[in-house]
Design a protein around this motif. Sequence first.
Motif, mmCIF file in Angstrom:
data_model
loop_
_atom_site.group_PDB
_atom_site.id
_atom_site.type_symbol
_atom_site.label_atom_id
_atom_site.label_comp_id
_atom_site.label_asym_id
_atom_site.label_seq_id
_atom_site.Cartn_x
_atom_site.Cartn_y
_atom_site.Cartn_z
ATOM 1 N N LEU A 103 0.804 -1.240 -0.034
ATOM 2 C CA LEU A 103 0.125 -0.089 0.099
ATOM 3 C C LEU A 103 0.837 1.522 -0.076
ATOM 4 C CD1 LEU A 103 -2.553 -0.942 2.516
ATOM 5 C CD2 LEU A 103 -3.073 -0.448 0.191
ATOM 6 N N ARG A 104 1.768 1.342 0.792
ATOM 7 C CA ARG A 104 2.987 2.573 0.855
ATOM 8 C C ARG A 104 3.560 2.660 -0.489
ATOM 9 N NH1 ARG A 104 3.766 0.175 5.772
ATOM 10 N NH2 ARG A 104 5.858 -0.908 4.975
ATOM 11 N N PHE A 105 3.882 1.378 -1.200
ATOM 12 C CA PHE A 105 4.531 1.570 -2.628
ATOM 13 C C PHE A 105 3.393 2.301 -3.523
ATOM 14 C CE2 PHE A 105 5.136 -0.281 -6.894
ATOM 15 C CZ PHE A 105 6.367 0.110 -7.137
ATOM 16 N N GLY A 106 2.272 1.813 -3.628
ATOM 17 C CA GLY A 106 1.138 2.196 -4.436
ATOM 18 C C GLY A 106 0.619 3.820 -4.219
ATOM 19 N N THR A 107 0.967 4.506 -3.031
ATOM 20 C CA THR A 107 0.582 5.818 -2.920
ATOM 21 C C THR A 107 1.252 6.529 -4.202
ATOM 22 O OG1 THR A 107 2.492 6.232 -1.590
ATOM 23 C CG2 THR A 107 0.413 5.457 -0.644
ATOM 24 N N ALA A 108 2.369 6.275 -4.630
ATOM 25 C CA ALA A 108 3.147 7.142 -5.763
ATOM 26 C C ALA A 108 2.328 7.150 -6.937
ATOM 27 C CB ALA A 108 4.524 6.739 -5.789
ATOM 28 N N ALA A 109 1.225 6.142 -7.167
ATOM 29 C CA ALA A 109 0.606 6.170 -8.397
ATOM 30 C C ALA A 109 -0.478 7.309 -8.394
ATOM 31 C CB ALA A 109 -0.063 4.602 -8.339
ATOM 32 N N ALA A 110 -0.890 7.768 -7.328
ATOM 33 C CA ALA A 110 -2.036 8.914 -7.207
ATOM 34 C C ALA A 110 -1.370 10.340 -6.946
ATOM 35 C CB ALA A 110 -2.851 8.566 -6.334
ATOM 36 N N PRO A 111 -0.564 10.925 -8.036
ATOM 37 C CA PRO A 111 0.016 12.082 -7.686
ATOM 38 C C PRO A 111 -0.588 13.254 -7.475
ATOM 39 C CG PRO A 111 0.556 11.330 -9.746
ATOM 40 C CD PRO A 111 -0.284 10.242 -9.073
ATOM 41 N N ALA A 112 -1.954 13.368 -8.132
ATOM 42 C CA ALA A 112 -2.968 14.450 -8.116
ATOM 43 C C ALA A 112 -4.080 13.760 -8.074
ATOM 44 C CB ALA A 112 -2.744 15.085 -9.413
ATOM 45 N N ALA A 113 -4.916 14.747 -7.190
ATOM 46 C CA ALA A 113 -6.344 14.192 -6.881
ATOM 47 C C ALA A 113 -7.211 14.344 -8.307
ATOM 48 C CB ALA A 113 -6.953 15.116 -5.840
ATOM 49 N N GLY A 114 -8.007 13.291 -8.281
ATOM 50 C CA GLY A 114 -8.820 13.048 -9.932
ATOM 51 C C GLY A 114 -8.389 12.816 -10.940
ATOM 52 N N ALA A 115 -6.875 12.701 -10.896
ATOM 53 C CA ALA A 115 -6.107 12.329 -12.198
ATOM 54 C C ALA A 115 -6.063 10.845 -12.353
ATOM 55 C CB ALA A 115 -4.728 13.002 -12.139
ATOM 56 N N GLY A 116 -6.313 9.889 -11.343
ATOM 57 C CA GLY A 116 -6.423 8.591 -11.711
ATOM 58 C C GLY A 116 -5.018 7.854 -11.142
ATOM 59 N N PHE A 117 -4.844 6.730 -11.155
ATOM 60 C CA PHE A 117 -3.674 6.377 -10.840
ATOM 61 C C PHE A 117 -2.678 5.731 -12.131
ATOM 62 C CE2 PHE A 117 -6.296 5.302 -7.220
ATOM 63 C CZ PHE A 117 -5.572 5.392 -6.220
ATOM 64 N N ALA A 118 -1.596 6.255 -11.710
ATOM 65 C CA ALA A 118 -0.189 6.140 -12.696
ATOM 66 C C ALA A 118 0.035 4.744 -12.830
ATOM 67 C CB ALA A 118 0.676 7.136 -12.700
ATOM 68 N N TRP A 119 0.643 4.224 -13.900
ATOM 69 C CA TRP A 119 1.409 3.082 -14.000
ATOM 70 C C TRP A 119 2.766 3.383 -13.619
ATOM 71 C CZ3 TRP A 119 0.339 -0.736 -18.270
ATOM 72 C CH2 TRP A 119 1.195 -1.970 -18.513
ATOM 73 N N LEU A 120 3.230 2.463 -12.481
ATOM 74 C CA LEU A 120 4.630 2.693 -11.711
ATOM 75 C C LEU A 120 5.713 1.931 -12.588
ATOM 76 C CD1 LEU A 120 3.460 2.539 -8.087
ATOM 77 C CD2 LEU A 120 3.787 4.896 -9.830
ATOM 78 N N ASP A 121 6.765 2.515 -12.865
ATOM 79 C CA ASP A 121 8.031 1.877 -13.144
ATOM 80 C C ASP A 121 8.686 0.699 -11.899
ATOM 81 O OD1 ASP A 121 9.585 3.355 -11.598
ATOM 82 O OD2 ASP A 121 10.371 4.374 -13.314
ATOM 83 N N ALA A 122 9.601 0.163 -12.465
ATOM 84 C CA ALA A 122 10.281 -0.707 -11.446
ATOM 85 C C ALA A 122 10.607 0.029 -10.078
ATOM 86 C CB ALA A 122 11.365 -1.589 -12.212
ATOM 87 N N SER A 123 10.997 1.133 -10.091
ATOM 88 C CA SER A 123 11.379 1.968 -8.914
ATOM 89 C C SER A 123 10.148 2.530 -7.969
ATOM 90 C CB SER A 123 12.419 3.050 -9.169
ATOM 91 O OG SER A 123 11.804 3.846 -10.075
ATOM 92 N N GLY A 124 9.110 2.249 -8.751
ATOM 93 C CA GLY A 124 7.715 3.015 -8.086
ATOM 94 C C GLY A 124 7.320 4.409 -8.715
ATOM 95 N N THR A 125 8.149 4.900 -9.744
ATOM 96 C CA THR A 125 7.932 6.191 -10.360
ATOM 97 C C THR A 125 6.809 6.102 -11.267
ATOM 98 O OG1 THR A 125 10.400 6.589 -9.711
ATOM 99 C CG2 THR A 125 9.020 7.997 -11.281
ATOM 100 N N PRO A 126 5.873 6.977 -11.401
ATOM 101 C CA PRO A 126 4.806 7.083 -12.394
ATOM 102 C C PRO A 126 5.658 7.048 -13.566
ATOM 103 C CG PRO A 126 4.309 8.584 -10.597
ATOM 104 C CD PRO A 126 5.580 8.276 -10.285
ATOM 105 N N ASP A 127 4.986 6.439 -14.791
ATOM 106 C CA ASP A 127 5.574 6.229 -16.093
ATOM 107 C C ASP A 127 4.559 7.068 -17.049
ATOM 108 O OD1 ASP A 127 6.460 5.713 -18.404
ATOM 109 O OD2 ASP A 127 6.033 3.488 -18.649
ATOM 110 N N PRO A 128 4.949 8.410 -17.347
ATOM 111 C CA PRO A 128 3.936 9.128 -18.137
ATOM 112 C C PRO A 128 3.686 8.598 -19.291
ATOM 113 C CG PRO A 128 6.063 10.348 -17.843
ATOM 114 C CD PRO A 128 6.304 9.146 -16.839
ATOM 115 N N ALA A 129 4.547 7.918 -19.968
ATOM 116 C CA ALA A 129 4.356 7.353 -21.383
ATOM 117 C C ALA A 129 3.159 6.495 -21.299
ATOM 118 C CB ALA A 129 5.508 6.500 -21.750
ATOM 119 N N SER A 130 3.035 5.915 -20.130
ATOM 120 C CA SER A 130 1.859 4.719 -20.260
ATOM 121 C C SER A 130 0.518 5.375 -19.898
ATOM 122 C CB SER A 130 2.265 3.765 -19.058
ATOM 123 O OG SER A 130 3.339 3.094 -19.438
#
Length: 422
Positions: free
Chosen positions: A31-58
């Motif tokens: 759950l702590r890892f997944g928090t990085a996937a929601a960087p902005a309210a209402g924008a949805g959850f991002a695809w995270l890369d292997a290090s847990g950083t949102p991947d904007p290309a996805s």
Amino acid sequence: MNASHHGSRDPSWVALAAHRAWLDAEGGRLLRFGTAAAPAAGAGFAWLDASGTPDPASGVQLWITARMAHVYALAHLRGRPGAGPLADRGLAALDGPLRDAEHGGWYPAIPEPGKPSDGRKTAYGHAFVLLAAASLTVAGRAGAKALLADACDVMESRFWDDRRGWVRESWDRAWQEPEAYLGANANMHAVEAFLAAADATGDGVWRDRALRIAEFFVDHVARSQWWRVPEHFSADGHIVPEYHDTNRADPFRPYGTTPGHALEWARLLLNLEAALPDPPNWLAEAARWLFVVAVGAGWDADGQPGFVYTVDHDDRPVVHARMHWVIAEAICSAAALHRRTGDLVYEHWYRTWWDYCAQYVIDEHDGSWHHELDADNRPASTVWAGKPDIYHAYQATLLPQLPLAGSAAGAVRDAASGGEAA
């Protein structure tokens, strides 16, 4: 199979307070890892890369946002501070940029902010919207009931085929052109979503529909195929065995059969059995057979630990990569069958697969689980890049602790109101 040959007669791991504490700790780490996937309210959850950083290309994928909203709704129900607001971020995206206000339903993705995808509307994605909306409703999140009503309406009016007893695969954006294809995967996730909808709405018609799907894909088709679950069908329900023969490692529609899906079906059949007031006997029988055949075909199939991703129609390995979701579903299936039968063979497999996860799959350095390993159990990305979401892994830490029930959210809710401890 003699259970004494398959592990000790120690108390079930799930009955041990220390193991349950470990499950909760691992779930909390996810759950702590997944928090990085929601960087902005209402924008949805991002695809995270292997290090847990949102991947904007996805971009923002519908299935990821819905699955993550479901996960954080479950975490909120279990009393985790901060999970409710994260679930609400998923709800806001499902009720906002991912919703097609013109034609109804939900876009498959938002590749760029403000530019929704014009791709097909899939039963797979909409099943996860229904699952998320049901879990959010059980969790009491504001706006969830309205979202659930809309999701039920779209699923019923656009995807559910009442004459045949399954869900249609996909439509174009304007709902004019159905796809000439029927997939077992989308229907399997519809079973999960329909059971959740029944728990959230109290309407038993969703349980009945889940049973009809299972009757076709498992009791009719899988039984006739010696408990292999074909993945691909023509629109009128005939098996297409050579589907994707030239694209064998497709992440959603791979060639051949997928042992992980048979294990997932096995667990869902027991959820369905627990949910129905008068369940047919074949549900438990089929769950056992699916488990046996999937383990025989997929586990150590090439001489190395782990489940191969796919096998051909003679059970020969095709794609040797190991997917994290397969071992997660194997764990859930073993736990469900052990709870249902008490047979120690399932306890043996439960322990074996958690040991495998600890050795190979859990990423202690960068967080979450490696989503793909190669045939030698080294991190890979031939099918899946990065760590898109935590849905399968989180449920592997949660479902073994719950009584068998129609849905995870319903089981947690019932436990909190005085039932079995979750």
